[in-house]
Scaffold this active site. Structure first.
Site, short mmCIF file in Angstrom:
data_model
loop_
_atom_site.label_atom_id
_atom_site.label_comp_id
_atom_site.label_asym_id
_atom_site.label_seq_id
_atom_site.Cartn_x
_atom_site.Cartn_y
_atom_site.Cartn_z
N GLY A 1 -1.71 17.92 -9.82
CA GLY A 1 -1.18 19.01 -9.00
C GLY A 1 0.07 19.64 -9.57
N GLU B 1 -6.01 9.32 -14.42
CA GLU B 1 -5.26 10.41 -13.80
C GLU B 1 -3.76 10.11 -13.90
OE1 GLU B 1 -7.88 12.81 -10.85
OE2 GLU B 1 -6.69 11.34 -9.75
N LYS C 1 -9.64 16.59 -1.63
CA LYS C 1 -8.47 16.03 -0.92
C LYS C 1 -8.55 16.45 0.55
CE LYS C 1 -6.10 15.83 -5.31
NZ LYS C 1 -4.84 15.78 -6.05
N SER D 1 -4.63 18.44 -13.29
CA SER D 1 -4.43 19.84 -13.69
C SER D 1 -5.49 20.33 -14.66
CB SER D 1 -3.01 20.05 -14.26
OG SER D 1 -2.04 19.82 -13.25
N GLU E 1 -2.63 9.15 -4.88
CA GLU E 1 -2.05 9.54 -3.58
C GLU E 1 -2.23 8.42 -2.56
OE1 GLU E 1 -4.19 13.24 -3.35
OE2 GLU E 1 -2.99 13.99 -5.03
N HIS F 1 -7.11 6.36 -5.70
CA HIS F 1 -6.41 7.59 -6.11
C HIS F 1 -4.90 7.38 -5.98
CE1 HIS F 1 -5.01 11.71 -6.21
NE2 HIS F 1 -6.15 12.00 -6.81
N ASN G 1 -12.55 16.79 -6.20
CA ASN G 1 -11.88 16.03 -5.14
C ASN G 1 -11.18 17.05 -4.26
OD1 ASN G 1 -10.31 14.45 -3.51
ND2 ASN G 1 -9.02 13.60 -5.16
P1 13P Z 1 -5.38 18.50 -9.62
O1 13P Z 1 -6.63 18.90 -10.37
O2 13P Z 1 -5.08 19.39 -8.46
O3 13P Z 1 -4.23 18.29 -10.54
O4 13P Z 1 -5.70 17.07 -8.96
C1 13P Z 1 -6.24 16.08 -9.74
C2 13P Z 1 -6.66 14.98 -8.86
O5 13P Z 1 -5.85 14.30 -8.26
C3 13P Z 1 -8.10 14.74 -8.72
O6 13P Z 1 -8.36 13.54 -8.07
#
Ligand code: 13P
Length: 242
Positions: free
Chosen positions: A165, A159, A9, A203, A89, A87, A7
């Site tokens: 992150g 997740e 982002k 992560s 976010e 997601h 992803n």
């Molecule tokens: P990270 O791998 O940066 O922690 O992000 C995970 C994520 O949100 C994947 O959709």
């Protein structure tokens, strides 16, 4: 076969993407895809062999006066197989609520895409012992829209919000407990639970991927930051090979 989905982002540029893609090579024994920002779907029409394509969101509507939205059929035209919906976010920053996530998953399925439906609890919810009740609420809203048969056709991604992150992945024991809980939840509601791939995200890095992928009921990973670094992403893909 496990699925490893990157992803990206809201990251990348034409030049940076070119460099990243140049560092990816086909890995047999694992399915690999990248979910990229909409404009880069055009650039990704040429990509390394075996690399699948996805987007990071989709409209719940199929066409019409919805300024700024992108429909599932548009994503299908660009060769997307996957689209991330729900997601954390988007839930936290863009007001995607449980029911909206269900409708987006439906619009993806109707266009022949596979939605990667994300669920996960916040740290406060975990500390309050509410992990499965939060996941049950998030999954229940999707079940209500899709029904059990169609829910069996999605990919789920667990997740935990606190692991995204943060550099702090959930432990193998935590991942195992939740993935088993999701599988049980699905089975108890008439969903073909064993057909649903359940990814872990949060992560995942080259140095913890093998441990996470070895956990029962983990069918792959959804990778954020590490998917932007070619050698890291490649190492994660290799760790997912059975
Ligand atoms: P990270 O791998 O940066 O922690 O992000 C995970 C994520 O949100 C994947 O959709």
């Amino acid at each position: 076969m496990k699925l490893v989905a990157g992803n990206w982002k809201m990251n990348g540029s034409l030049a940076a993407n070119r460099a990243l893609l140049g560092g990816l090579a086909e890995v047999s024994g694992v399915e690999v895809a990248v979910c990229v920002p909409y404009p880069y779907l055009a650039q990704l029409q040429e990509r390394p062999a075996g690399l699948g394509l996805g987007a990071q969101d989709v409209s719940e509507y199929s066409a019409g006066a919805y300024t700024g939205e992108v429909s599932a059929s548009m994503l299908a035209e660009f060769g997307c197989r996957y689209v991330i919906v729900g997601h954390s976010e988007r839930r936290a920053l863009f007001a995607d609520d449980d029911a909206t996530v269900g409708r987006k998953a439906l619009s993806a399925l109707q266009a022949g895409l596979v939605p990667i439906v994300c669920v996960g609890e916040t740290l406060a919810e975990r500390e309050a012992g509410q992990v499965m009740s939060v996941l049950g609420r998030q999954l229940g809203a999707v079940l209500e829209v899709l029904g059990a048969a169609q829910l069996g056709r999605v990919v789920l991604a667990y997740e935990p919000v606190w692991a995204i992150g943060s550099g702090r992945s959930a432990s193998a024991a935590q991942v195992g407990e939740v993935h088993a809980g999701i599988r049980d939840w699905l089975g108890a509601r008439g969903v073909a639970a064993n057909a649903v791939r359940i990814l872990y995200g949060g992560s995942v890095k080259a140095d913890n991927a093998a441990e996470i992928f070895a956990v029962r009921h983990v069918d792959g990973g959804l990778i954020g930051g590490a998917s932007l670094i070619a050698p890291e992403f490649m190492a994660i893909c290799h760790a997912a090979v059975a």
